[in-house]
Design a protein around this motif. Sequence first.
Motif, PDB file in Angstrom:
ATOM      1  N   ALA A   1       0.837  -1.205   0.000  1.00  0.00           N
ATOM      2  CA  ALA A   1       0.000   0.000   0.000  1.00  0.00           C
ATOM      3  C   ALA A   1       0.872   1.256   0.000  1.00  0.00           C
ATOM      4  O   ALA A   1       0.590   2.215  -0.733  1.00  0.00           O
ATOM      5  CB  ALA A   1      -0.945  -0.010   1.199  1.00  0.00           C
ATOM      6  N   ARG A   2       1.926   1.253   0.805  1.00  0.00           N
ATOM      7  CA  ARG A   2       2.824   2.403   0.864  1.00  0.00           C
ATOM      8  C   ARG A   2       3.509   2.616  -0.489  1.00  0.00           C
ATOM      9  O   ARG A   2       3.593   3.733  -0.999  1.00  0.00           O
ATOM     10  CB  ARG A   2       3.869   2.209   1.969  1.00  0.00           C
ATOM     11  CG  ARG A   2       4.731   3.459   2.219  1.00  0.00           C
ATOM     12  CD  ARG A   2       5.889   3.176   3.148  1.00  0.00           C
ATOM     13  NE  ARG A   2       6.860   2.251   2.588  1.00  0.00           N
ATOM     14  CZ  ARG A   2       7.709   2.560   1.588  1.00  0.00           C
ATOM     15  NH1 ARG A   2       7.702   3.739   1.042  1.00  0.00           N
ATOM     16  NH2 ARG A   2       8.572   1.661   1.140  1.00  0.00           N
ATOM     17  N   ARG A   3       3.988   1.531  -1.084  1.00  0.00           N
ATOM     18  CA  ARG A   3       4.669   1.635  -2.376  1.00  0.00           C
ATOM     19  C   ARG A   3       3.715   2.098  -3.479  1.00  0.00           C
ATOM     20  O   ARG A   3       4.098   2.877  -4.362  1.00  0.00           O
ATOM     21  CB  ARG A   3       5.312   0.297  -2.752  1.00  0.00           C
ATOM     22  CG  ARG A   3       6.570   0.019  -1.949  1.00  0.00           C
ATOM     23  CD  ARG A   3       7.139  -1.355  -2.268  1.00  0.00           C
ATOM     24  NE  ARG A   3       8.348  -1.580  -1.508  1.00  0.00           N
ATOM     25  CZ  ARG A   3       9.567  -1.528  -2.021  1.00  0.00           C
ATOM     26  NH1 ARG A   3       9.742  -1.267  -3.293  1.00  0.00           N
ATOM     27  NH2 ARG A   3      10.607  -1.743  -1.263  1.00  0.00           N
ATOM     28  N   LEU A   4       2.472   1.641  -3.434  1.00  0.00           N
ATOM     29  CA  LEU A   4       1.506   2.063  -4.451  1.00  0.00           C
ATOM     30  C   LEU A   4       1.118   3.531  -4.276  1.00  0.00           C
ATOM     31  O   LEU A   4       0.893   4.231  -5.266  1.00  0.00           O
ATOM     32  CB  LEU A   4       0.266   1.156  -4.432  1.00  0.00           C
ATOM     33  CG  LEU A   4       0.521  -0.252  -4.963  1.00  0.00           C
ATOM     34  CD1 LEU A   4      -0.692  -1.141  -4.715  1.00  0.00           C
ATOM     35  CD2 LEU A   4       0.873  -0.210  -6.454  1.00  0.00           C
ATOM     36  N   GLU A   5       1.076   3.997  -3.054  1.00  0.00           N
ATOM     37  CA  GLU A   5       0.813   5.419  -2.812  1.00  0.00           C
ATOM     38  C   GLU A   5       1.939   6.267  -3.417  1.00  0.00           C
ATOM     39  O   GLU A   5       1.686   7.270  -4.092  1.00  0.00           O
ATOM     40  CB  GLU A   5       0.690   5.681  -1.310  1.00  0.00           C
ATOM     41  CG  GLU A   5       0.373   7.121  -0.967  1.00  0.00           C
ATOM     42  CD  GLU A   5       0.244   7.323   0.531  1.00  0.00           C
ATOM     43  OE1 GLU A   5       0.632   8.401   1.006  1.00  0.00           O
ATOM     44  OE2 GLU A   5      -0.249   6.409   1.231  1.00  0.00           O
ATOM     45  N   THR A   6       3.176   5.838  -3.197  1.00  0.00           N
ATOM     46  CA  THR A   6       4.328   6.537  -3.778  1.00  0.00           C
ATOM     47  C   THR A   6       4.290   6.438  -5.307  1.00  0.00           C
ATOM     48  O   THR A   6       4.580   7.407  -6.007  1.00  0.00           O
ATOM     49  CB  THR A   6       5.646   5.949  -3.238  1.00  0.00           C
ATOM     50  OG1 THR A   6       5.664   6.114  -1.822  1.00  0.00           O
ATOM     51  CG2 THR A   6       6.857   6.631  -3.843  1.00  0.00           C
ATOM     52  N   ALA A   7       3.895   5.275  -5.820  1.00  0.00           N
ATOM     53  CA  ALA A   7       3.831   5.074  -7.273  1.00  0.00           C
ATOM     54  C   ALA A   7       2.838   6.034  -7.915  1.00  0.00           C
ATOM     55  O   ALA A   7       3.087   6.561  -9.003  1.00  0.00           O
ATOM     56  CB  ALA A   7       3.453   3.631  -7.594  1.00  0.00           C
ATOM     57  N   ARG A   8       1.709   6.295  -7.257  1.00  0.00           N
ATOM     58  CA  ARG A   8       0.728   7.252  -7.805  1.00  0.00           C
ATOM     59  C   ARG A   8       1.341   8.643  -7.926  1.00  0.00           C
ATOM     60  O   ARG A   8       1.156   9.336  -8.932  1.00  0.00           O
ATOM     61  CB  ARG A   8      -0.515   7.307  -6.932  1.00  0.00           C
ATOM     62  CG  ARG A   8      -1.448   6.165  -7.163  1.00  0.00           C
ATOM     63  CD  ARG A   8      -2.895   6.589  -6.935  1.00  0.00           C
ATOM     64  NE  ARG A   8      -3.765   5.437  -6.975  1.00  0.00           N
ATOM     65  CZ  ARG A   8      -4.293   4.950  -8.095  1.00  0.00           C
ATOM     66  NH1 ARG A   8      -4.037   5.513  -9.247  1.00  0.00           N
ATOM     67  NH2 ARG A   8      -5.070   3.903  -8.049  1.00  0.00           N
TER      68      ARG A   8
END
Length: 185
Positions: free
Chosen positions: A146-153
Amino acid sequence: MENPQLTVLVGPTAVGKGTVVAQLRRRHPEVVVSVSATTRRPRPGEVDGVHYRFVDDDEFDALVASGGMLEWALVHGAHRYGTPRRPVEEALEAGSPVLLEIDLDGARQVRASRPHSQFVFLAPPSWEALVERLVGRGTEDEEERARRLETARIEMDASGEFDAIVINDDVDEAVAELARLMGLE
């Protein structure tokens, strides 16, 4: 931009940056890929000067204070990572093409000091494909994903800041496009 010597590659987690860079190096061994410095301890199998340049806090502080870093950041609030300036400049002076594989903030720092570099964003074919790749590698728990996907956005939203966007739908095609942008093919 005609065949810039310094290319900065950025992309979100799980987009395949490492795979693309490794294949580019196999096809074009003349490309110098920078070795980041870090204050973290080596993991098993990591070799100083190959995977990272392992330094202590004092040495890292000295590099930053002397302008010896092109870019740097504190990662996960624990360890610092950065691109030492001298090896990059030496490779460029020798006429070698140099590739930096760094994060968005690092790219912004490099743009401030070396604005004539080429900035390339490696993008997934779709958001769904990125999520599938991240989940499929199975190396992060749900919270970390979830943290990595937030950064990816955030990174995907910044793709317009880059000189070129390469879609990594097919690794061979992505490598060929990056090589073309770097003037290698």
